[in-house]
Write an enzyme that holds these catalytic residues in place. Structure first.
Site, mmCIF file in Angstrom:
data_model
loop_
_atom_site.group_PDB
_atom_site.id
_atom_site.type_symbol
_atom_site.label_atom_id
_atom_site.label_comp_id
_atom_site.label_asym_id
_atom_site.label_seq_id
_atom_site.Cartn_x
_atom_site.Cartn_y
_atom_site.Cartn_z
ATOM 1 N N GLY A 38 0.819 -1.213 0.000
ATOM 2 C CA GLY A 38 0.000 0.000 0.000
ATOM 3 C C GLY A 38 0.843 1.248 0.000
ATOM 4 N N GLY A 40 0.449 5.793 0.598
ATOM 5 C CA GLY A 40 -0.401 6.911 0.990
ATOM 6 C C GLY A 40 0.346 8.217 0.874
ATOM 7 N N MET A 42 2.016 10.020 3.029
ATOM 8 C CA MET A 42 3.296 10.199 3.706
ATOM 9 C C MET A 42 4.311 9.112 3.397
ATOM 10 S SD MET A 42 2.327 11.580 7.509
ATOM 11 C CE MET A 42 4.027 11.359 8.029
ATOM 12 N N GLY A 43 3.868 7.973 2.918
ATOM 13 C CA GLY A 43 4.840 6.925 2.685
ATOM 14 C C GLY A 43 4.241 5.682 2.071
ATOM 15 N N VAL A 45 3.866 1.332 2.443
ATOM 16 C CA VAL A 45 3.856 0.247 3.422
ATOM 17 C C VAL A 45 4.193 -1.061 2.713
ATOM 18 C CG1 VAL A 45 2.473 -1.063 5.073
ATOM 19 C CG2 VAL A 45 2.201 1.409 4.907
ATOM 20 N N LYS A 61 6.614 0.840 7.235
ATOM 21 C CA LYS A 61 6.221 2.074 6.568
ATOM 22 C C LYS A 61 7.466 2.931 6.360
ATOM 23 C CE LYS A 61 3.087 6.028 6.781
ATOM 24 N NZ LYS A 61 1.961 6.656 7.497
ATOM 25 N N ASP A 164 -8.704 11.803 12.176
ATOM 26 C CA ASP A 164 -9.001 11.150 10.902
ATOM 27 C C ASP A 164 -9.691 9.799 11.125
ATOM 28 O OD1 ASP A 164 -9.134 11.174 8.171
ATOM 29 O OD2 ASP A 164 -7.128 10.375 7.845
#
Length: 543
Positions: A38, A40, A42-43, A45, A61, A164
């Site tokens: 995965g 996103g 910020m980074g 995984v 991550k 969130d």
């Protein structure tokens, strides 16, 4: 241990595998990167293996290279620090195991790898049944409760606002021992309440529009825990109705702001006529979705208490011999609750009618929310210091068909069994005081252990909070229920003697169980936490 994905990660199923330089690499000569699972904001995984632990699956991550600037590094460091502390306090928050930097100096951290599905994937199929909803929602609340109670920062307790909460960030993990366990993911944009700076509309907005509170979207600088409670209200509504409470024509910021600020939330039945929920539960949803902060529940404890009432009503018509239902009769308290009550404990003075001696006794602490069970213990200052950071255990012993008596054991564990401290107390369940304490222990799910030093007994010196298991809480309720069927001819003194005999027989077993718990506490985790704390503070102090 097992881990899964964080908030912003989209499912990679069915997507074409992309070339990734990290796949096949060893990080820190220990973690073998197997696959990208995965990515996103910020980074990324990755699924990896911990070669130091026989290839145990873990997730890693890694901060995105394109975002490896000072601001993002600070946010990444914040995520590691918050996640590491909260994951140790509650099993309902994904656990961070370690951290480091890659050969190209990119920060990363290691998490438990979770098998299961997130709530978004589950809700795509159908809404939750009321029983499933109560079980999942209780665990979400317990995780949020842990975050809102805060973590230690610069010597002070700092509450954490997640900011969130949404279906993608609620993961239902499969556990071979405990069945399904709910985990809250992604504290990447979490906020310390002690911080004065905040996101404004002139900054880049961070959050998920369908689940943001009105004040979050307005860019208020001092968001508090009630912002998370609003997001939780949206989430709970969707869990029950299978649909979002607000309908918008577009996904723009302005459209969602109008919905959150001005649209009145419908009932669950209006959105999905096939779903009917208890009136009390509908009231909980509407209060969480209140537009004004002051009209919402002021903390997660209030929601837990109300959900518990719904749970009891729902389970009242279900046979009590169903073990799964019995375990869900009360939300399992896994973390120290209400910092307020802990602070109140520290203000308590040793009663004048009690001797200055090594003794212990229970007491109900009356707070603005509810009575909290406590146990007061007077010990030499040297013993208090010795046991503060050690493992503590709780046991309840009882005898059926006898005088209704409960032996409440608090154990202060020492690696030398003979040096462990035992704090026994008999609760007479025919006495109203004993009944109230037992009932409070079952309902609250924890108790505060107050330490008083013999050398300076004027005020409580330290407080520890001990949690009860679901089985222990159910045992307390069963003992209270069995009160009416007790043996009236049996004297209380006779029952006490029998319980003392059982207590002596079980001492070794209890100590062995505590020794096993102590063994699972890895010293390496403490070491890297201490080291990381220094790094984290330096990052926060950067201009």
């Amino acid at each position: 241990m097992i881990f899964m994905l964080e908030n912003k990660i989209e499912s990679m199923v069915g997507q074409k595998a992309e070339v990734d330089d990290y796949i096949g690499q060893f990080l820190n000569n220990r973690y073998l990167i197997k696959d990208l699972i995965g990515k996103g904001g910020m980074g990324r995984v990755y699924l990896a293996e911990d070669t130091a632990k026989d290839g145990m699956p873990i997730a890693i991550k890694i901060l995105s290279l394109s975002l490896a600037n000072q601001q993002m590094s600070q946010r990444f460091a914040r995520e590691i620090y918050i996640g590491a502390q909260l994951g140790r306090k509650s099993k309902h928050i994904v656990r961070i195991l370690s951290y480091g930097v890659t050969e190209d100096k990119t920060p990363f951290y290691v998490m438990e790898y979770l098998k299961g599905k997130n709530l978004k994937q589950i809700l795509k199929i159908q809404p939750l049944t009321l029983s499933k909803f109560l079980k999942i929602c209780n665990q979400i609340c317990l995780g949020l409760q842990c975050a809102h109670e805060g973590i230690s920062l610069k010597g002070e307790i700092s509450p954490i606002v997640h900011r969130d909460i949404k279906p993608e960030n609620i993961f239902i993990a499969e556990d071979s021992k405990e069945g399904e366990i709910v985990k809250i993911l992604d504290f990447g944009i979490a906020k310390f309440l002690t911080e004065r700076s905040g996101m404004t509309l002139t900054d880049s907005f961070i959050g998920s529009l369908p689940y943001c509170s009105p004040e979050h979207m307005e860019g208020r600088k001092l968001l508090d825990v009630r912002s998370d409670i609003y997001s939780l209200g949206v989430l709970m509504f969707e869990m029950l109705a299978g649909k979002h409470p607000f309908q918008t024509k577009s996904n723009s910021f302005g459209t969602w702001y109008q919905a959150h600020r001005f649209q009145m939330p419908p009932t669950v039945e209006q959105v999905n006529p096939q779903v009917k929920i208890p009136q009390l539960l509908e009231k909980i949803l509407m209060s969480c979705l209140a537009k004004e902060v002051s009209e919402r529940p002021q903390n997660i404890n209030q929601i837990l208490e109300d959900l518990q009432k719904v749970n009891i009503q729902f389970n009242s018509s279900i046979p009590s011999n169903n073990d799964d239902i019995s375990k869900d009769s009360f939300p399992v308290q896994l973390v120290p609750a209400t910092l307020l009550s802990e602070k109140e404990c520290l203000q308590k003075k040793w009663p004048k009618n009690k001797p200055i001696a090594p003794i212990g006794f229970p007491h109900l602490l009356h707070t603005t929310q509810r009575p909290i069970p406590t146990f007061w213990a007077m010990l030499p200052k040297q013993d208090i210091t010795k046991f503060l950071d050690n493992i503590h255990g709780t046991e309840f012993l009882s005898k059926t068909n006898m005088y209704p008596m409960l032996l409440w054991l608090t154990v202060l564990y020492d690696t030398q069994p003979s040096m462990s401290k035992w704090l026994p107390y008999f609760l007479d369940l025919k006495d109203s005081k004993g009944q109230n304490i037992a009932r409070s222990l079952a309902e609250v799910g924890y108790y505060h252990l107050l330490f008083f030093a013999i050398e300076d007994p004027t005020r409580c010196s330290h407080v520890k909070t001990l949690s009860l298991t679901a089985k222990q809480r159910q045992k307390l309720i069963d003992c209270l229920d069995m009160n009416q069927y007790s043996n009236e001819s049996m004297l209380s003194s006779q029952t006490k003697n029998l319980l003392r005999t059982d207590y002596e027989k079980l001492k070794l077993d209890i100590l062995q169980k505590l020794a096993a718990e102590k063994k699972t506490e890895t010293e390496s985790l403490k070491n890297w936490m201490d080291k990381f704390f220094e790094v984290f503070l330096k990052l926060l102090s950067c201009p």
